[in-house]
Write a protein that holds these residues in place. Structure first.
Motif, mmCIF file in Angstrom:
data_model
loop_
_atom_site.group_PDB
_atom_site.id
_atom_site.type_symbol
_atom_site.label_atom_id
_atom_site.label_comp_id
_atom_site.label_asym_id
_atom_site.label_seq_id
_atom_site.Cartn_x
_atom_site.Cartn_y
_atom_site.Cartn_z
ATOM 1 N N SER A 10 59.093 70.388 37.148
ATOM 2 C CA SER A 10 59.907 69.312 36.568
ATOM 3 C C SER A 10 61.390 69.684 36.565
ATOM 4 O O SER A 10 62.255 68.848 36.855
ATOM 5 C CB SER A 10 59.463 69.004 35.143
ATOM 6 N N LEU A 11 61.684 70.936 36.236
ATOM 7 C CA LEU A 11 63.069 71.392 36.205
ATOM 8 C C LEU A 11 63.683 71.367 37.601
ATOM 9 O O LEU A 11 64.836 70.955 37.776
ATOM 10 C CB LEU A 11 63.146 72.792 35.604
ATOM 11 N N THR A 12 62.920 71.759 38.604
ATOM 12 C CA THR A 12 63.394 71.717 39.989
ATOM 13 C C THR A 12 63.818 70.300 40.362
ATOM 14 O O THR A 12 64.882 70.093 40.946
ATOM 15 C CB THR A 12 62.301 72.237 40.951
ATOM 16 N N ALA A 13 62.996 69.322 40.004
ATOM 17 C CA ALA A 13 63.314 67.922 40.310
ATOM 18 C C ALA A 13 64.564 67.457 39.565
ATOM 19 O O ALA A 13 65.390 66.719 40.119
ATOM 20 C CB ALA A 13 62.124 67.030 39.959
ATOM 21 N N GLN A 14 64.741 67.905 38.322
ATOM 22 C CA GLN A 14 65.918 67.518 37.530
ATOM 23 C C GLN A 14 67.201 68.169 38.043
ATOM 24 O O GLN A 14 68.276 67.596 37.934
ATOM 25 C CB GLN A 14 65.723 67.901 36.060
ATOM 26 N N SER A 86 57.233 69.993 28.631
ATOM 27 C CA SER A 86 58.503 69.271 28.537
ATOM 28 C C SER A 86 59.062 69.177 27.118
ATOM 29 O O SER A 86 59.967 68.385 26.865
ATOM 30 C CB SER A 86 58.344 67.861 29.110
ATOM 31 N N SER A 87 58.550 69.989 26.199
ATOM 32 C CA SER A 87 59.128 69.994 24.856
ATOM 33 C C SER A 87 59.054 71.395 24.278
ATOM 34 O O SER A 87 58.198 72.196 24.652
ATOM 35 C CB SER A 87 58.435 68.993 23.934
ATOM 36 N N PHE A 127 64.007 70.305 21.991
ATOM 37 C CA PHE A 127 64.121 69.295 23.049
ATOM 38 C C PHE A 127 62.778 68.593 23.207
ATOM 39 O O PHE A 127 61.728 69.193 22.978
ATOM 40 C CB PHE A 127 64.610 69.896 24.374
ATOM 41 N N ASP A 128 62.832 67.313 23.564
ATOM 42 C CA ASP A 128 61.632 66.497 23.694
ATOM 43 C C ASP A 128 61.322 66.070 25.119
ATOM 44 O O ASP A 128 60.321 65.396 25.358
ATOM 45 C CB ASP A 128 61.747 65.225 22.842
ATOM 46 N N ASN A 129 62.206 66.413 26.047
ATOM 47 C CA ASN A 129 61.963 66.041 27.433
ATOM 48 C C ASN A 129 62.748 66.970 28.350
ATOM 49 O O ASN A 129 63.676 67.658 27.914
ATOM 50 C CB ASN A 129 62.315 64.569 27.683
ATOM 51 N N ILE A 130 62.363 66.967 29.605
ATOM 52 C CA ILE A 130 62.959 67.892 30.568
ATOM 53 C C ILE A 130 64.442 67.574 30.812
ATOM 54 O O ILE A 130 65.244 68.477 31.057
ATOM 55 C CB ILE A 130 62.137 67.920 31.882
ATOM 56 N N ARG A 136 71.269 70.690 28.440
ATOM 57 C CA ARG A 136 71.757 71.808 27.620
ATOM 58 C C ARG A 136 72.040 73.043 28.462
ATOM 59 O O ARG A 136 73.036 73.734 28.261
ATOM 60 C CB ARG A 136 70.760 72.151 26.537
ATOM 61 N N ILE A 137 71.157 73.330 29.391
ATOM 62 C CA ILE A 137 71.338 74.521 30.219
ATOM 63 C C ILE A 137 72.549 74.358 31.134
ATOM 64 O O ILE A 137 73.356 75.285 31.264
ATOM 65 C CB ILE A 137 70.050 74.805 31.034
#
Length: 141
Positions: A10-14, A86-87, A127-130, A136-137
């Motif tokens: 998920s992080l890769t996609a974001q 994701s949270s 955090f509640d979602n990716i 934040r990062i």
């Protein structure tokens, strides 16, 4: 697929629209899918990702891994996933070090720092979602 792998996917996609690549961090003592590297500029960013299914959440951060991250002189964060990919909670490295220094994260005999959801986090670190953790990062905390 485990939740850390789902988080990475998920992080890769974001990160893709931001032009930031994600890989396993090679600077640790061993290759681990819990240590991720983001190709940020001017220096890379390392994420130490841990998961807890317990209620309340409870995590262990390996002291040796933290020592390697700190000595690598990179920007870094700990991501504490809780019951989901994701949270959870995210803390910049400077806050992790402050919690270690003030004894909030206790060093256990096994060589890891114990982190407790009930006492070691504030609402602003949740955090509640990716998308929220990615934001934040990328902005630094």
């Amino acid at each position: 697929m485990d939740l850390v792998a789902k988080f990475k996917q998920s992080l890769t996609a974001q990160l893709a629209p931001h032009g930031v690549a994600l890989s396993i961090w090679r600077g640790g003592t061993r290759s681990s899918n819990h240590l991720l590297e983001l190709a940020t500029s001017p220096t890379s960013t390392v994420l130490y990702v841990k998961y807890s299914a317990k209620v309340p959440g409870f995590w262990g951060l390996t002291a040796n891994q933290l020592d390697h991250i700190v000595s690598a002189n990179v920007r870094w964060f700990c991501v504490f996933l809780h019951q989901s990919s994701s949270s959870g909670y995210v803390l910049p490295g400077i806050q992790v070090q402050a919690c270690i220094n003030d004894g909030s994260f206790e060093l256990a005999e096994a060589g890891d720092y114990k982190v407790h959801e009930q006492s070691d986090f504030s609402a602003s670190q949740h955090f509640d979602n990716i998308e929220a953790v990615t934001s934040r990062i990328l902005r630094g905390g």
